[in-house]
Design an enzyme around this catalytic site. Sequence first.
Site, PDB file in Angstrom:
ATOM      1  N   ASP A  94       0.837  -1.426   0.217  1.00 47.00           N
ATOM      2  CA  ASP A  94       0.142   0.081  -0.001  1.00 47.00           C
ATOM      3  C   ASP A  94       1.007   1.333  -0.119  1.00 47.00           C
ATOM      4  O   ASP A  94       0.638   2.352   0.684  1.00 47.00           O
ATOM      5  CB  ASP A  94      -1.134  -0.129   1.731  1.00 47.00           C
ATOM      6  CG  ASP A  94       0.301   0.177   2.728  1.00 47.00           C
ATOM      7  OD1 ASP A  94       1.444  -0.186   2.564  1.00 47.00           O
ATOM      8  OD2 ASP A  94      -0.837  -0.028   3.375  1.00 47.00           O
ATOM      9  N   GLU A 116      -0.141  -9.441  -1.544  1.00 49.09           N
ATOM     10  CA  GLU A 116      -1.409  -8.514   0.164  1.00 49.09           C
ATOM     11  C   GLU A 116      -2.022  -7.892  -0.663  1.00 49.09           C
ATOM     12  O   GLU A 116      -2.343  -6.429   0.034  1.00 49.09           O
ATOM     13  CB  GLU A 116       0.286  -7.297   1.534  1.00 49.09           C
ATOM     14  CG  GLU A 116      -0.830  -7.018   1.579  1.00 49.09           C
ATOM     15  CD  GLU A 116       0.204  -6.094   3.111  1.00 49.09           C
ATOM     16  OE1 GLU A 116       0.919  -6.830   3.623  1.00 49.09           O
ATOM     17  OE2 GLU A 116       0.401  -5.347   3.283  1.00 49.09           O
ATOM     18  N   GLU A 130      -2.872   5.238   2.134  1.00 46.05           N
ATOM     19  CA  GLU A 130      -3.001   3.692   1.689  1.00 46.05           C
ATOM     20  C   GLU A 130      -3.994   2.962   1.234  1.00 46.05           C
ATOM     21  O   GLU A 130      -3.594   2.409   0.458  1.00 46.05           O
ATOM     22  CB  GLU A 130      -2.327   2.723   3.146  1.00 46.05           C
ATOM     23  CG  GLU A 130      -0.307   3.449   3.677  1.00 46.05           C
ATOM     24  CD  GLU A 130      -0.649   4.353   4.971  1.00 46.05           C
ATOM     25  OE1 GLU A 130      -1.067   5.303   4.899  1.00 46.05           O
ATOM     26  OE2 GLU A 130       0.538   4.706   4.448  1.00 46.05           O
ATOM     27  N   HIS A 211       3.536   5.463  12.936  1.00 38.26           N
ATOM     28  CA  HIS A 211       3.843   6.162  12.227  1.00 38.26           C
ATOM     29  C   HIS A 211       2.941   6.843  11.365  1.00 38.26           C
ATOM     30  O   HIS A 211       3.365   7.392  10.034  1.00 38.26           O
ATOM     31  CB  HIS A 211       4.828   4.941  11.450  1.00 38.26           C
ATOM     32  CG  HIS A 211       4.938   4.607  10.866  1.00 38.26           C
ATOM     33  ND1 HIS A 211       3.724   4.661   9.252  1.00 38.26           N
ATOM     34  CD2 HIS A 211       4.523   3.147  10.947  1.00 38.26           C
ATOM     35  CE1 HIS A 211       3.386   3.126   8.828  1.00 38.26           C
ATOM     36  NE2 HIS A 211       4.065   2.286  10.637  1.00 38.26           N
ATOM     37  N   ARG A 213       0.130   8.620   9.208  1.00 40.89           N
ATOM     38  CA  ARG A 213       0.144  10.183   8.979  1.00 40.89           C
ATOM     39  C   ARG A 213      -1.100  10.347   9.545  1.00 40.89           C
ATOM     40  O   ARG A 213      -1.104  12.034   9.895  1.00 40.89           O
ATOM     41  CB  ARG A 213       0.257  10.097   7.702  1.00 40.89           C
ATOM     42  CG  ARG A 213       0.989   9.725   6.863  1.00 40.89           C
ATOM     43  CD  ARG A 213       1.131  10.391   5.062  1.00 40.89           C
ATOM     44  NE  ARG A 213       2.738  11.051   4.458  1.00 40.89           N
ATOM     45  CZ  ARG A 213       3.765  10.278   3.982  1.00 40.89           C
ATOM     46  NH1 ARG A 213       3.740   8.976   5.223  1.00 40.89           N
ATOM     47  NH2 ARG A 213       4.617  11.101   3.523  1.00 40.89           N
ATOM     48  N   HIS A 243      10.087   5.330  14.982  1.00 38.32           N
ATOM     49  CA  HIS A 243      10.185   5.862  12.963  1.00 38.32           C
ATOM     50  C   HIS A 243      11.119   6.954  12.920  1.00 38.32           C
ATOM     51  O   HIS A 243      11.351   8.123  14.093  1.00 38.32           O
ATOM     52  CB  HIS A 243       8.856   5.914  12.942  1.00 38.32           C
ATOM     53  CG  HIS A 243       8.694   5.900  11.387  1.00 38.32           C
ATOM     54  ND1 HIS A 243       8.505   6.657  10.499  1.00 38.32           N
ATOM     55  CD2 HIS A 243       8.470   4.270  10.331  1.00 38.32           C
ATOM     56  CE1 HIS A 243       8.948   6.371   9.426  1.00 38.32           C
ATOM     57  NE2 HIS A 243       8.713   4.885   9.226  1.00 38.32           N
TER      58      HIS A 243
END
Length: 369
Positions: A94, A116, A130, A211, A213, A243
């Site tokens: 993604d 995936e 994503e 992490h 966004r 991260h």
Amino acid sequence: MKILICFGTRPEAIKMAPICLELKQRNIPFKLCVTAQHREMLDQVLDFFELIPDYDLDLMTPNQSLNELSARILKEIDVVFKKENFDIVVVHGDTTTSSMVALAAFHRNCKVAHVEAGLRTYNKQSPFPEEMNRQLTGRIADFHFAPTLKASKNLLKEGVENSKISITGNTVIDALFLTLKKIETGYSNEFIVDLKEKVNFNKKIVLVTGHRRESFGDGFENICNAILEISKNSDIEIVYPVHLNPNVQKTVYDMLSGKNNIHLINPLDYPSFIWLMSKSFLIISDSGGIQEEAPSLNIPVLVTRNTTEREEGIDAGFSFLVGTDSAKIIENARKLINSFKTKEGNKNPYGDGDACEKIINFLEEYTLE
Ligand code: UD1
Ligand code: UDP
């Protein structure tokens, strides 16, 4: 049949490495291209799995924007496609790398296999970006490797032909089993030695990562406030590999530095992270990969997100969706630190460690002949 494997970030590398190893084992030729959307965090994985890319686009820049990165990937991967006529490119998941490489391949009439595939929240804002990356890559892809039945059902609902879908389990479990085997036979490294020195493993270890966004700003502040509260329990040690995204680093180091049972450390390389997971009592994380790995180690995960495309782990009693609400994180952490038990017989819904074998079998049958 000319095969290109392409990825760019840490989780893609972890999940694609065992595919590369399986191809090598079967003597099937392929080329490996990394966009290096991540740099240090990608290189850690390449080193551990001893993978040397044929092409390294070296694209990461500090605090890169999604559009800048997308534009650079489209431009630079095209040089690779122009140079070699690949028949098929295998992308993962993604990320910006997956969706932009899939688009570039489509423009060059190269087939796309998506590992995936089929994970969905059907909410464009969560996970951002994503969910859209997955949907875009799914529309372009010719072959879809769905980790679970649920993911395959999403694809069928969207009109993908059944014969183009294979349910394989997640390759992250293949990577995990390979790594656990190494650890069991005595593997160690400088990160593990350092952790043993710094952290009191006689206490209950709470492992934290984050992490996403969509949680930047208030979301991360709430999570940090919850961690501060949880750290007041002197029976626990919190270990937080932070991260490298500067938006994450700033908030976490500003809010959590200087506490003696909160260890803020750099991202760990993959084997030492798995080693640390295996020593942990509870994980607090928004990571996709960690939600998939934790059930194999029988460790509960508080998922600090409002939505998850990995509901199988929740249904099996391993993950708990708590969002970024401090009170909810604290309450659930307290409960799980006191006791955790899944229903007897519940196993990891994300696979048995044979996903790569299934993926390569499918590719051999449909494309390599
Ligand atoms: C990316 C993916 C996300 C994936 C996550 C895994 C997108 C849009 N995001 O998010 O889906 O879950 O990786 O970790 O594809 N940085 C470094 N060194 C590194 C890696 C990152 O310094 O090795 C810093 C850089 O300043 C970079 C920034 O982090 O610009 C952001 O990296 P980016 O890949 O754009 O986003 P992530 O938040 O890492
Ligand atoms: N991981 C790692 N080092 C760390 C933190 C995580 O190697 O310090 C591994 C973890 O085992 C998992 C993957 O990185 O396989 C998850 O990556 P991330 O959380 O960055 O991305 P996501 O899975 O959310 O896309």
